[in-house]
Design a protein around this motif. Sequence first.
Motif, PDB file in Angstrom:
ATOM      1  N   ASN A  35     -30.772-146.491  60.387  1.00 15.58           N
ATOM      2  CA  ASN A  35     -31.843-147.481  60.358  1.00 15.58           C
ATOM      3  C   ASN A  35     -32.744-147.114  59.184  1.00 15.58           C
ATOM      4  O   ASN A  35     -33.674-146.325  59.325  1.00 15.58           O
ATOM      5  N   CYS A  38     -36.688-146.799  58.949  1.00 12.78           N
ATOM      6  CA  CYS A  38     -37.435-145.693  59.556  1.00 12.78           C
ATOM      7  C   CYS A  38     -36.844-144.344  59.167  1.00 12.78           C
ATOM      8  O   CYS A  38     -37.515-143.324  59.256  1.00 12.78           O
ATOM      9  N   ASP A  40     -33.933-143.291  60.608  1.00 11.35           N
ATOM     10  CA  ASP A  40     -33.166-142.809  61.761  1.00 11.35           C
ATOM     11  C   ASP A  40     -31.681-142.809  61.420  1.00 11.35           C
ATOM     12  O   ASP A  40     -31.180-143.723  60.776  1.00 11.35           O
ATOM     13  N   CYS A  63     -36.876-140.704  64.554  1.00 11.46           N
ATOM     14  CA  CYS A  63     -38.150-140.722  65.263  1.00 11.46           C
ATOM     15  C   CYS A  63     -37.929-140.563  66.766  1.00 11.46           C
ATOM     16  O   CYS A  63     -36.805-140.671  67.257  1.00 11.46           O
ATOM     17  N   SER A  66     -36.036-143.533  68.519  1.00 10.39           N
ATOM     18  CA  SER A  66     -34.596-143.636  68.296  1.00 10.39           C
ATOM     19  C   SER A  66     -33.837-142.553  69.060  1.00 10.39           C
ATOM     20  O   SER A  66     -32.786-142.812  69.653  1.00 10.39           O
ATOM     21  N   ARG A 123     -40.532-151.188  65.165  1.00 10.84           N
ATOM     22  CA  ARG A 123     -39.905-150.134  65.969  1.00 10.84           C
ATOM     23  C   ARG A 123     -38.702-150.620  66.758  1.00 10.84           C
ATOM     24  O   ARG A 123     -38.002-149.824  67.362  1.00 10.84           O
ATOM     25  N   CYS A 126     -35.494-149.057  65.758  1.00 11.10           N
ATOM     26  CA  CYS A 126     -35.390-147.654  66.190  1.00 11.10           C
ATOM     27  C   CYS A 126     -34.783-147.602  67.594  1.00 11.10           C
ATOM     28  O   CYS A 126     -33.897-146.802  67.875  1.00 11.10           O
TER      29      CYS A 126
END
Length: 144
Positions: A35, A38, A40, A63, A66, A123, A126
Amino acid sequence: MEFEDLYQDIILDHYKNPRNFGKIENGTCELHHENPSCGDSITIYLKVEEGIVKDVKFSGRGCAISMASASMMTEMVQGQPIEKVLNLSDKIMEMLRGEIEPEEVGDLGELEALKGVRQFPMRVKCATLAWHTLNDALKENTKK
Ligand code: ZN
């Protein structure tokens, strides 16, 4: 609702002590997804036998949302039939994207803690990353 509310105890617990973290040797398939928005990154390892998810693990970093989502996912789909898992992952992604209500998914268990991302579009990816990866991995697995 404050952003901090997303990080409930349950999410932090899964983030700090991820369940089923690691690799599966001799698994039936593995798939990596990222991702980028972010940072991830996650790899899902599966062992599928006779249409049942006999084992699932994940590795990666990212994060708290995730990682917690991936950790919860492994607990929810362990030992479940593929068809059921595909259906569940579709519904959970729809719920996280705000397309359906949490009640329509059924028993969310600890995943209930992640429904707060619905209010934070940045988010959502995530939270859906692990489910998206699992869904794709299972579809590849069934093609074999
Ligand atoms: Zn993230």
